[in-house]
Design a protein around this motif. Structure first.
Motif, PDB file in Angstrom:
ATOM      1  N   UNK A 133       0.856  -1.191   0.000  1.00 40.31           N
ATOM      2  CA  UNK A 133       0.000   0.000   0.000  1.00 40.31           C
ATOM      3  C   UNK A 133       0.889   1.236   0.000  1.00 40.31           C
ATOM      4  N   UNK A 134       1.556   1.494  -1.104  1.00 46.19           N
ATOM      5  CA  UNK A 134       2.515   2.610  -1.113  1.00 46.19           C
ATOM      6  C   UNK A 134       1.818   3.957  -1.162  1.00 46.19           C
ATOM      7  N   UNK A 135       1.784   4.615  -0.042  1.00 50.07           N
ATOM      8  CA  UNK A 135       1.064   5.878   0.039  1.00 50.07           C
ATOM      9  C   UNK A 135       1.681   6.736   1.131  1.00 50.07           C
ATOM     10  N   UNK A 136       1.863   8.009   0.844  1.00 52.86           N
ATOM     11  CA  UNK A 136       2.384   8.904   1.869  1.00 52.86           C
ATOM     12  C   UNK A 136       1.927  10.315   1.561  1.00 52.86           C
ATOM     13  N   UNK A 137       2.292  11.234   2.440  1.00 53.98           N
ATOM     14  CA  UNK A 137       1.871  12.611   2.213  1.00 53.98           C
ATOM     15  C   UNK A 137       2.832  13.317   1.283  1.00 53.98           C
ATOM     16  N   UNK A 138       2.277  14.180   0.470  1.00 54.40           N
ATOM     17  CA  UNK A 138       3.112  14.967  -0.421  1.00 54.40           C
ATOM     18  C   UNK A 138       3.690  16.154   0.329  1.00 54.40           C
ATOM     19  N   UNK A 139       4.910  16.507  -0.011  1.00 56.03           N
ATOM     20  CA  UNK A 139       5.509  17.697   0.591  1.00 56.03           C
ATOM     21  C   UNK A 139       5.335  18.912  -0.297  1.00 56.03           C
ATOM     22  N   UNK A 140       4.497  18.770  -1.339  1.00 53.82           N
ATOM     23  CA  UNK A 140       4.295  19.896  -2.253  1.00 53.82           C
ATOM     24  C   UNK A 140       3.831  21.171  -1.544  1.00 53.82           C
ATOM     25  N   UNK A 141       2.910  21.082  -0.539  1.00 53.73           N
ATOM     26  CA  UNK A 141       2.516  22.338   0.113  1.00 53.73           C
ATOM     27  C   UNK A 141       3.663  23.052   0.806  1.00 53.73           C
ATOM     28  N   UNK A 142       4.703  22.309   1.194  1.00 53.49           N
ATOM     29  CA  UNK A 142       5.834  22.945   1.867  1.00 53.49           C
ATOM     30  C   UNK A 142       6.839  23.473   0.865  1.00 53.49           C
ATOM     31  N   UNK A 143       7.199  22.635  -0.093  1.00 48.79           N
ATOM     32  CA  UNK A 143       8.165  23.023  -1.117  1.00 48.79           C
ATOM     33  C   UNK A 143       7.558  22.687  -2.477  1.00 48.79           C
ATOM     34  N   UNK A 144       7.251  23.660  -3.298  1.00 45.93           N
ATOM     35  CA  UNK A 144       6.711  23.347  -4.631  1.00 45.93           C
ATOM     36  C   UNK A 144       7.676  22.519  -5.472  1.00 45.93           C
ATOM     37  N   UNK A 145       8.951  22.510  -5.088  1.00 49.81           N
ATOM     38  CA  UNK A 145       9.938  21.734  -5.834  1.00 49.81           C
ATOM     39  C   UNK A 145       9.558  20.263  -5.895  1.00 49.81           C
ATOM     40  N   UNK A 146       8.695  19.831  -4.948  1.00 51.16           N
ATOM     41  CA  UNK A 146       8.310  18.425  -4.925  1.00 51.16           C
ATOM     42  C   UNK A 146       7.393  18.067  -6.077  1.00 51.16           C
TER      43      UNK A 146
END
Lengths: 153, 316, 381
Positions: A89-102
């Motif tokens: 179940x590969x799932x995690x939170x995105x860090x996009x809200x912190x760094x758009x570079x993600x």
């Protein structure tokens, strides 16, 4: 700032993250569980880590290890942020809200490992065509056109 | 009958002249550009690479004439002629010796300004009928650009017409005096810039900018039809240089009698070469900058020139 | 004319006429995409309302290929990443391997690495400036810049036999020592290069049309540059003073005296200008490095051909011509890396294209793309 100073600074500011910090090959590593990833990342960002340098994943068999490399311009130091997501179940939170570079880097992880990032605005394949089957950087990936180098070294 | 015969003879002579000038133009352009860029240019085919252009022409004629499937085939095929014929027609009124032009018309200057600009129609239909987004954008840009630069160009020529008091090119050449050059200086500059823009040549080559629109309105053409576009470009360059040398610089009268043709051709060569020089030195403008230049810089300048001439003429 | 009608938005203008959004595919094979990149551009007239880069056309699966090669066999693959700056990927990879395997590099080799990488920086920036000029139709600037690049490429050819994929930096050192008379030619180049740079400065940055095409176009704010992970001249053009050679010094860089040029406006002009000034600084570094270079071996002593580091992971980064190029290697023991990840600066910088191109004209999109200086070998890997 060197690594030991970073450790002291981190322990002072975030005592809960302190036991998770270790030093490997001269680099600071912060291993967290994936549900704590976003919190730890925002803690680090408040600490002064303003750049997301690299985001990738490593196939560790049962789990995938998601690796973020964060850099601080003010402290001139880098740190790894790692967490393990289960393979089934590969799932995690995105860090996009912190760094758009993600944005693109997490898309690449999704493309290559099939890890789904929650909160990512544009979860599509990036390097491979949209109709590609499988995630090539998983160790068990094969397809008909793949040629394996013989093991004679 | 004699009119028809004359037309045929002149058509042949004019066609050969344009074809030759295209070859000389392309060869000159490649050699001059090479010199500017510290290269050699064509040098393998024939002595000094002189046979390169005949070889290229042959290749172009033998190449397959491709019509894209999505194109409107009939219009696509005739579009190059709509560009070429008006430009070639413009050549007839240019005086080639003091007191002689092939078509000695009393409204020759008007003819020269009006007829070649019809080629904008060819550019539009070429871009549109290709059925290609890039070509369409190129055609639109070309139309906008040519219509805009028509104005400063016409105004700059008007100053000379006022000085000469005639629309007949032959009369203008005969009335020409050396002090027209300093008096008309702004007009000459405006004419030169807007002529380059009319020809869609660099730095005003936005309709065919190869780095954005690939080749703009003639992106889908191949072989001889593409060659006709090229010929119209060089034909237009020839016409603009000849006209500039005759009307603005008056080179036909620099030497007495028939020898004027020597200075005339030299003047034409200098203007043509400087167009090549400009093209290979400057980067390309952006469409909005191009329009700004036409409407906010060149047109007012041409009007200023017109006022200067208008003030001076009563005192002559 | 048939265009893909369903994908376009249709709105009504003020006078009631329907206005269609024009969708143009720039690329994958287009003169100014610097490789194979496709940008889906939504146009309102000539104004770009949305630009979406589509990449992956040059994806060769290099990271996957690394998985069943030995550490030494990976080095030629790194050449193929950034093919106008092969030395960087060579070096970054070798640094990560050396960190992982605990290899000490002789000092002479470090100096040689610095020299070739600074030469590579000049070559790469010349390529970037030249092709950015060609994007706006200035063919002469392109040729002048490539003329400079050619001299460096010839020097590289004499050094290691290759003009493009050098395979020069190896784990533990470099592959060849410098041939005789090479440093003299290099110093001569540095001297003439400064003259050529001044000439190009006048020809390109002094030109009124070129300035009009570059100033105020594709503005990237410093905050955005940091947040989006931009690095190299793209970030420095926005005034982000971040250069790994100065701020996270590696190798022998602390011994040299050089400056980090930064821009202020963050537009295309500043990015290009930063590249130009970096060439001057690279010349300075080369001259100092040649003067200081010690003798001695160029490869680590007693290095085994089959490197088998202990399990663990290592990351190392260097400042390439495009920004911070990082290599992350995971070893699980054994002679082959478990995972190699290349953090390519061009990939991260290219993600900024939608941000900086929006609201500009189609002609500016090309200029913006050129100013990010993407090399698609590195973007797609």
């Amino acid at each position: 700032m060197n690594i030991t100073e970073l450790r002291d600074h981190l322990c002072e500011q975030h005592p809960d993250l302190c036991p998770l910090f270790s030093i490997e090959f001269g680099d600071g590593v912060l291993s967290v569980s994936c549900d704590k990833l976003y919190e730890a990342a925002s803690g680090l960002r408040d600490l002064g880590f303003d750049r997301l340098g690299m985001a990738t994943a490593v196939d560790r068999g049962e789990t995938f290890e998601v690796v973020y490399r964060l850099t601080s311009r003010s402290m001139s130091v880098g740190i790894f942020l790692k967490c393990h997501v289960p393979r089934d179940a590969p799932k995690t939170n995105s860090l996009f809200p912190l760094w758009p570079a993600a944005l693109w880097q997490e898309r690449e992880i999704f493309d290559m490992f099939g890890i789904d990032f929650e909160g990512h605005p544009d979860m599509r394949r990036i390097l491979l065509p949209d109709d590609w089957v499988g995630h090539p950087l998983r160790r068990d990936y094969t397809d008909d056109r793949m040629i394996r180098r013989p093991d004679y070294i | 009958m004699s009119g028809l015969l004359g037309g045929i003879v002149f058509g042949l002579v004019g066609g050969v002249a344009i074809a030759l000038s295209t070859m000389v133009g392309v060869y000159g352009e490649r050699k001059i550009a090479a010199k500017i860029q510290r290269r050699f240019g064509p040098q393998e085919t024939g002595p000094y690479g002189l046979l390169q252009l005949p070889a290229d022409t042959l290749k172009m004629i033998l190449k397959e004439d491709i019509t894209p499937r999505q194109a409107d085939a009939r219009i696509f095929k005739i579009a190059p002629y709509f560009v070429f014929v008006p430009i070639a027609m413009g050549l007839v009124v240019i005086p080639v010796a003091a007191g002689w032009a092939a078509l000695d018309s009393s409204i020759g200057i008007l003819f020269f300004l009006a007829v070649p600009s019809l080629s904008v129609l060819g550019i539009l239909i070429a871009g549109w009928s290709s059925g290609n987004t890039y070509a369409t954008i190129g055609g639109m840009r070309g139309a906008a650009q040519m219509i805009s630069y028509e104005l400063p160009r016409t105004l700059s020529v008007l100053a000379v017409v006022i000085l000469a008091g005639s629309l007949r090119p032959v009369d203008v050449v005969q009335a020409w005096r050396w002090w027209w050059i300093p008096l008309n200086f702004i007009g000459i500059v405006v004419y030169y810039i807007s002529s380059i823009a009319e020809l869609n040549r660099g730095p005003f080559d936005i309709p065919e900018s190869e780095s954005e629109l690939v080749a703009g309105y003639f992106a889908d053409y191949a072989g001889i039809r593409w060659g006709i576009f090229m010929m119209s470009e060089y034909g237009g360059m020839l016409a603009a240089s000849l006209f500039g040398a005759a009307i603005f610089l008056g080179t036909l009268t620099w030497l007495p009698g028939p020898f004027g043709i020597i200075t005339f051709l030299l003047g034409t060569g200098v203007i043509g070469s400087s167009m090549i020089w400009v093209k290979w030195t400057f980067p390309r403008m952006r469409p909005d900058q191009l329009m700004t230049t036409a409407w906010k810089v060149l047109t007012p300048l041409a009007l200023v020139q017109l006022v200067i001439v208008g003030v001076v003429v009563p005192w002559l | 004319m048939t265009l893909e009608v369903e994908s376009r938005k249709e709105t009504l203008a003020e006078d009631g006429l329907p206005v269609e959004e024009l969708v143009v595919n720039v690329g994958p094979s287009h003169p100014s995409t610097h490789g194979v990149c496709r940008v889906i551009v939504h146009l309102d007239g000539e104004i770009v309302t949305r630009a979406e880069p589509v990449i992956g056309y040059l994806h060769r699966g290099i990271e996957k290929m690394c998985e069943n090669r030995t550490y030494l066999q990976v080095v030629p693959l790194t050449d193929r990443l950034d093919y106008v700056g092969s030395m960087y990927a060579n070096w970054a990879y070798c640094r990560a391997v050396e960190r992982l395997a605990g290899i000490r590099v002789p000092e002479r080799a470090e100096y040689l690495r610095v020299i070739v990488c600074e030469m590579q920086r000049i070559a790469s920036h010349m390529m970037s400036l030249g092709s950015a000029a060609a994007d706006t139709g200035a063919a002469t600037m392109f040729i002048y810049a490539f003329d400079e690049r050619e001299t460096i490429v010839e020097l590289f050819e004499d050094l290691c036999g290759a003009r493009l994929t050098y395979n020069y930096v190896r784990p533990g050192g470099v592959s060849f020592d410098i041939p005789e008379g090479w440093t003299d030619r290099l110093l001569e180049f540095c001297r003439t290069h400064r003259v050529a740079l001044r000439e190009m400065d006048k020809l390109w940055f002094g030109n009124v049309i070129a300035r009009g095409r570059m100033k105020g176009i594709g503005v990237l704010a410093a905050d955005d540059a940091v947040a989006w992970g931009a690095s190299g001249p793209v970030a420095r053009g926005s005034g982000v003073n971040w250069d790994l050679r100065k701020h996270d010094p590696y190798s022998v860089y602390p011994r040299f005296d050089f400056d980090i040029p930064t821009g202020s406006a963050g537009d295309v002009y500043d990015r290009a200008r930063v590249r130009l000034y970096e060439c001057y600084e690279s010349c300075r570094i080369i001259e100092q490095a040649v003067a200081q270079m010690p003798g001695g071996p160029i490869k680590a002593e007693g290095l085994q051909r089959l490197i088998a580091p202990r399990p663990g992971d290592a990351y190392d980064h260097i400042e390439s011509a495009r920004g911070s190029l990082g290599v992350y290697i995971v070893s699980e023991g054994g002679p082959r890396p478990h995972r190699v990840k290349f953090r390519s600066p061009a990939f991260c910088n290219l993600a900024l294209l939608p941000l900086i191109a929006e609201g500009h004209m189609l002609s500016d999109l090309v200029v913006c793309l050129g100013s990010l200086d993407p090399v698609f070998g590195e973007v797609d890997r």
